[in-house]
Design a protein around this motif. Structure first.
Motif, PDB file in Angstrom:
ATOM      1  N   ILE A 257       0.759  -1.270   0.068  1.00 60.82           N
ATOM      2  CA  ILE A 257       0.029  -0.031  -0.008  1.00 60.82           C
ATOM      3  C   ILE A 257       0.917   1.296   0.050  1.00 60.82           C
ATOM      4  CG2 ILE A 257      -2.006  -1.282   0.857  1.00 60.82           C
ATOM      5  CD1 ILE A 257      -1.003   0.325   4.014  1.00 60.82           C
ATOM      6  N   ARG A 258       2.155   1.195  -0.423  1.00 61.60           N
ATOM      7  CA  ARG A 258       3.359   2.301  -0.332  1.00 61.60           C
ATOM      8  C   ARG A 258       2.435   3.623  -1.125  1.00 61.60           C
ATOM      9  NH1 ARG A 258       4.957   6.181   0.257  1.00 61.60           N
ATOM     10  NH2 ARG A 258       7.132   6.812   0.457  1.00 61.60           N
ATOM     11  N   PRO A 259       1.810   3.584  -2.148  1.00 58.35           N
ATOM     12  CA  PRO A 259       1.291   4.910  -2.685  1.00 58.35           C
ATOM     13  C   PRO A 259       0.308   5.564  -1.782  1.00 58.35           C
ATOM     14  CG  PRO A 259       1.142   3.061  -4.416  1.00 58.35           C
ATOM     15  CD  PRO A 259       1.618   2.378  -3.079  1.00 58.35           C
ATOM     16  N   ALA A 260      -0.363   4.764  -0.852  1.00 57.19           N
ATOM     17  CA  ALA A 260      -1.233   5.537  -0.093  1.00 57.19           C
ATOM     18  C   ALA A 260      -0.630   6.223   1.324  1.00 57.19           C
ATOM     19  CB  ALA A 260      -2.379   4.336   0.614  1.00 57.19           C
ATOM     20  N   ILE A 261       0.663   5.786   1.500  1.00 60.41           N
ATOM     21  CA  ILE A 261       1.396   6.516   2.691  1.00 60.41           C
ATOM     22  C   ILE A 261       2.328   7.707   2.386  1.00 60.41           C
ATOM     23  CG2 ILE A 261       3.136   5.622   4.353  1.00 60.41           C
ATOM     24  CD1 ILE A 261       2.845   2.829   3.853  1.00 60.41           C
ATOM     25  N   ASP A 262       1.401   8.825   2.705  1.00 55.66           N
ATOM     26  CA  ASP A 262       1.904  10.143   2.291  1.00 55.66           C
ATOM     27  C   ASP A 262       1.633  10.938   3.633  1.00 55.66           C
ATOM     28  OD1 ASP A 262      -0.851  10.538   2.394  1.00 55.66           O
ATOM     29  OD2 ASP A 262      -0.789  10.987   0.364  1.00 55.66           O
ATOM     30  N   TYR A 263       1.829  12.280   3.441  1.00 57.53           N
ATOM     31  CA  TYR A 263       1.787  13.272   4.612  1.00 57.53           C
ATOM     32  C   TYR A 263       0.436  12.988   5.364  1.00 57.53           C
ATOM     33  CZ  TYR A 263       2.321  17.361   7.381  1.00 57.53           C
ATOM     34  OH  TYR A 263       2.461  18.105   8.459  1.00 57.53           O
ATOM     35  N   GLU A 264      -0.641  12.805   4.635  1.00 58.28           N
ATOM     36  CA  GLU A 264      -2.026  12.788   5.025  1.00 58.28           C
ATOM     37  C   GLU A 264      -2.124  11.598   5.978  1.00 58.28           C
ATOM     38  OE1 GLU A 264      -4.985  13.254   2.096  1.00 58.28           O
ATOM     39  OE2 GLU A 264      -4.348  15.396   1.903  1.00 58.28           O
ATOM     40  N   PHE A 265      -1.523  10.616   5.463  1.00 54.13           N
ATOM     41  CA  PHE A 265      -1.766   9.199   6.160  1.00 54.13           C
ATOM     42  C   PHE A 265      -0.977   9.355   7.519  1.00 54.13           C
ATOM     43  CE2 PHE A 265       0.736   5.561   7.394  1.00 54.13           C
ATOM     44  CZ  PHE A 265      -0.058   4.438   7.537  1.00 54.13           C
ATOM     45  N   PHE A 266       0.186   9.839   7.655  1.00 50.80           N
ATOM     46  CA  PHE A 266       0.703  10.158   9.106  1.00 50.80           C
ATOM     47  C   PHE A 266      -0.260  11.129   9.883  1.00 50.80           C
ATOM     48  CE2 PHE A 266       4.565   8.321   6.953  1.00 50.80           C
ATOM     49  CZ  PHE A 266       4.637   7.327   7.593  1.00 50.80           C
ATOM     50  N   GLU A 267      -0.562  11.954   9.069  1.00 54.42           N
ATOM     51  CA  GLU A 267      -1.525  13.232   9.849  1.00 54.42           C
ATOM     52  C   GLU A 267      -2.957  12.387  10.450  1.00 54.42           C
ATOM     53  OE1 GLU A 267      -3.495  16.103   7.323  1.00 54.42           O
ATOM     54  OE2 GLU A 267      -2.399  17.708   8.577  1.00 54.42           O
ATOM     55  N   ALA A 268      -3.356  11.496   9.572  1.00 58.53           N
ATOM     56  CA  ALA A 268      -4.468  10.679  10.096  1.00 58.53           C
ATOM     57  C   ALA A 268      -4.051   9.787  11.321  1.00 58.53           C
ATOM     58  CB  ALA A 268      -5.196   9.876   8.824  1.00 58.53           C
ATOM     59  N   TRP A 269      -3.069   9.038  11.115  1.00 64.42           N
ATOM     60  CA  TRP A 269      -2.285   8.341  12.345  1.00 64.42           C
ATOM     61  C   TRP A 269      -2.130   9.033  13.681  1.00 64.42           C
ATOM     62  CZ3 TRP A 269      -0.008   3.233  10.991  1.00 64.42           C
ATOM     63  CH2 TRP A 269       0.339   2.598  12.083  1.00 64.42           C
ATOM     64  N   THR A 270      -1.634  10.346  13.391  1.00 61.64           N
ATOM     65  CA  THR A 270      -1.603  11.388  14.604  1.00 61.64           C
ATOM     66  C   THR A 270      -2.811  11.580  15.249  1.00 61.64           C
ATOM     67  OG1 THR A 270       0.436  12.172  13.741  1.00 61.64           O
ATOM     68  CG2 THR A 270      -0.447  13.331  15.297  1.00 61.64           C
ATOM     69  N   GLN A 271      -3.669  11.750  14.385  1.00 64.14           N
ATOM     70  CA  GLN A 271      -4.907  11.978  15.027  1.00 64.14           C
ATOM     71  C   GLN A 271      -5.664  10.927  15.853  1.00 64.14           C
ATOM     72  OE1 GLN A 271      -7.459  13.052  11.424  1.00 64.14           O
ATOM     73  NE2 GLN A 271      -6.466  14.894  11.260  1.00 64.14           N
ATOM     74  N   ARG A 272      -5.276   9.583  15.658  1.00 64.16           N
ATOM     75  CA  ARG A 272      -5.813   8.324  16.089  1.00 64.16           C
ATOM     76  C   ARG A 272      -5.171   8.545  17.470  1.00 64.16           C
ATOM     77  NH1 ARG A 272      -7.254   3.675  13.078  1.00 64.16           N
ATOM     78  NH2 ARG A 272      -8.358   4.698  11.335  1.00 64.16           N
ATOM     79  N   ILE A 273      -3.833   8.883  17.636  1.00 67.75           N
ATOM     80  CA  ILE A 273      -2.746   8.930  18.742  1.00 67.75           C
ATOM     81  C   ILE A 273      -3.573   9.809  19.687  1.00 67.75           C
ATOM     82  CG2 ILE A 273      -0.798   9.621  19.646  1.00 67.75           C
ATOM     83  CD1 ILE A 273       0.537   8.386  17.329  1.00 67.75           C
ATOM     84  N   ASP A 274      -3.868  11.292  19.151  1.00 66.69           N
ATOM     85  CA  ASP A 274      -4.541  12.368  19.938  1.00 66.69           C
ATOM     86  C   ASP A 274      -5.790  11.818  20.514  1.00 66.69           C
ATOM     87  OD1 ASP A 274      -2.317  13.782  19.429  1.00 66.69           O
ATOM     88  OD2 ASP A 274      -3.448  14.855  17.675  1.00 66.69           O
ATOM     89  N   ALA A 275      -6.508  11.175  19.756  1.00 71.22           N
ATOM     90  CA  ALA A 275      -8.123  10.730  20.176  1.00 71.22           C
ATOM     91  C   ALA A 275      -7.873   9.850  21.389  1.00 71.22           C
ATOM     92  CB  ALA A 275      -8.940  10.164  19.289  1.00 71.22           C
ATOM     93  N   ALA A 276      -6.778   8.939  21.432  1.00 64.15           N
ATOM     94  CA  ALA A 276      -6.613   8.002  22.353  1.00 64.15           C
ATOM     95  C   ALA A 276      -6.123   8.480  23.593  1.00 64.15           C
ATOM     96  CB  ALA A 276      -5.501   6.891  22.165  1.00 64.15           C
TER      97      ALA A 276
END
Length: 448
Positions: A257-276
């Motif tokens: 899934i490398r083409p999907a891993i971009d800046y927005e991908f990590f931004e979405a991951w960070t939002q998961r961390i913040d929510a937790a």
């Protein structure tokens, strides 16, 4: 930095080593220079063509893109550029100031304060196209038509019988939109002075129309032929899969899934961390943070390895291109002529085709033919047969080949298929892995 930040740089031609001077754009403001947007989308921005031998080369440079009308402020920084974070922020700051000053007093400015960052240039271009109402499905359909033109051109040069067979095979996809694109290619080649290419495309169009009974009145559905194109991966789905994957499957999944891993991908991951963290689930937040670090480091390592592979392949290709005897030069490289080298070679052929350098394409294609033949010589009879199975036009044809070759179907052969399937999946080539595993199942069933 100015509103039209064209900088002159000098690079060395990867083919003939001649010095090449070229323009590099690090800031594209669509409102002032709309032609730069067209060049970017067409893959012609920051591309240098050697005056001595005609070899095209992509220049690795950061790019900041601003479209005030669509409120887009996009940033791409190539990892191989080795820019320091301070330098990147300085470039963004300069572009922001220029854009602020160029806007009317009442124009929206909020988008300039939150630039969207991208790890790949293709993902940035996808965002530009989406803002123009061009969906990924439309882009993939466009790419499919380009591939169809390439296949027809290859068959046309092989002779009438080969061309007739390919036209019959591809006829459902040769619709009105296909011929429209083909005509656009002819016009572009004519305007660029590539008379030879234009004439070839005209001949292909006219002969294909003769064989299929004339221009279609409406577009046909080409979805069936596009099934193997890259499927868009939902951002949330990509994050979920990498969160839930076992440690030993992380690298293979990233490759998939490398083409999907971009800046927005990590931004979405960070939002998961913040929510937790906001929910008080600190244990989950820590797990997500650790896994995000693993994913980021793995992506960076894989990208570095890919860049190193490309640079090694380019050096080998450079040496071979300059040799008077191509086959002897390839044999001299020995084990360095491998699948990775073929991938690099394929990329150079594509670049030369886009630049309209038919003589370079011809020489590179001959190198590809010789390299492929050399690799075939080095394969065991077992691996050679596996390649033959994978090259079969349909799964049914591959199954027929298996049944016609019972002597080679052994437990060792089935094991080899499964080993290659594992290697393919670990390298992120999931469709190939699945195909090899299917062949292993069919071969295994023949043992009983």
């Amino acid at each position: 930095m100015t509103a039209n930040p064209a900088q002159m740089v000098q690079i060395t031609c990867p083919n003939c080593r001649a010095p090449v001077r070229a323009q590099v754009f690090t800031f594209v403001d669509v409102g002032q220079y709309p032609e730069l947007k067209s060049a970017l989308i067409a893959g012609q921005l920051n591309v240098a063509v050697c005056r001595s031998c005609g070899t095209p080369a992509m220049i690795s440079a950061p790019l900041i893109y601003h479209d005030a009308a669509k409120q887009l402020f996009l940033v791409f920084v190539p990892q191989q550029g080795n820019l320091r974070p301070d330098d990147i922020e300085r470039l963004i700051g300069e572009a922001t100031n220029i854009s602020m000053r160029s806007l009317p007093p009442d124009a929206p400015r909020a988008h300039l304060l939150a630039p969207r960052r991208f790890l790949t240039l293709n993902s940035l271009i996808d965002t530009i196209l989406e803002a123009d109402g061009v969906t990924r499905e439309m882009v993939e359909a466009q790419q499919l038509r380009v591939e169809l033109i390439s296949r027809l051109a290859e068959a046309f040069e092989q002779g009438e019988q080969a061309f007739t067979e390919v036209v019959a095979q591809l006829q459902p996809a040769l619709d009105y939109d296909f011929y429209t694109m083909l005509t656009q290619f002819i016009e572009a080649s004519t305007q660029n002075g590539n008379a030879e290419t234009a004439q070839l495309l005209i001949s292909i169009r006219d002969r294909a129309l003769e064989l299929t009974g004339g221009m279609p009145e409406s577009a046909e559905d080409v979805d069936g032929l596009a099934e193997e194109a890259f499927e868009d991966i939902d951002l949330s789905e990509a994050v979920n899969r990498l969160i839930e994957a076992p440690d030993e499957q992380i690298e293979a999944l990233i490759g998939e899934i490398r083409p999907a891993i971009d800046y927005e991908f990590f931004e979405a991951w960070t939002q998961r961390i913040d929510a937790a963290e906001q929910a008080g689930n600190l244990g989950l937040a820590e797990q997500l943070t650790k896994r995000r670090t693993v994913v980021r480091e793995t992506v960076e390592r894989m990208d570095r390895q890919a860049q190193e592979m490309f640079e090694r392949g380019a050096q080998i290709l450079d040496a071979v291109m300059q040799a008077p005897d191509l086959e002897a030069a390839l044999r001299e490289q020995g084990a360095k002529v491998d699948e990775s080298f073929l991938l690099v070679l394929e990329a150079h052929i594509g670049a030369a085709q886009r630049a309209g350098r038919s003589e370079i394409v011809e020489r590179l294609s001959e190198i590809e033919r010789l390299a492929t033949s050399l690799l075939q010589e080095q394969l065991s009879p077992e691996d050679r047969f596996i390649n033959e199975l994978l090259s079969a036009e349909t799964p049914q044809a591959a199954t027929k080949l298996l049944r016609q070759s019972p002597a080679i179907i052994t437990t060792a052969f089935v094991k080899r298929l499964n080993e290659l399937a594992d290697e393919s999946e670990q390298a992120g080539r999931k469709p190939l892995g699945e195909r090899l595993r299917q062949l292993a199942r069919e071969a295994g069933a023949m043992l009983f």
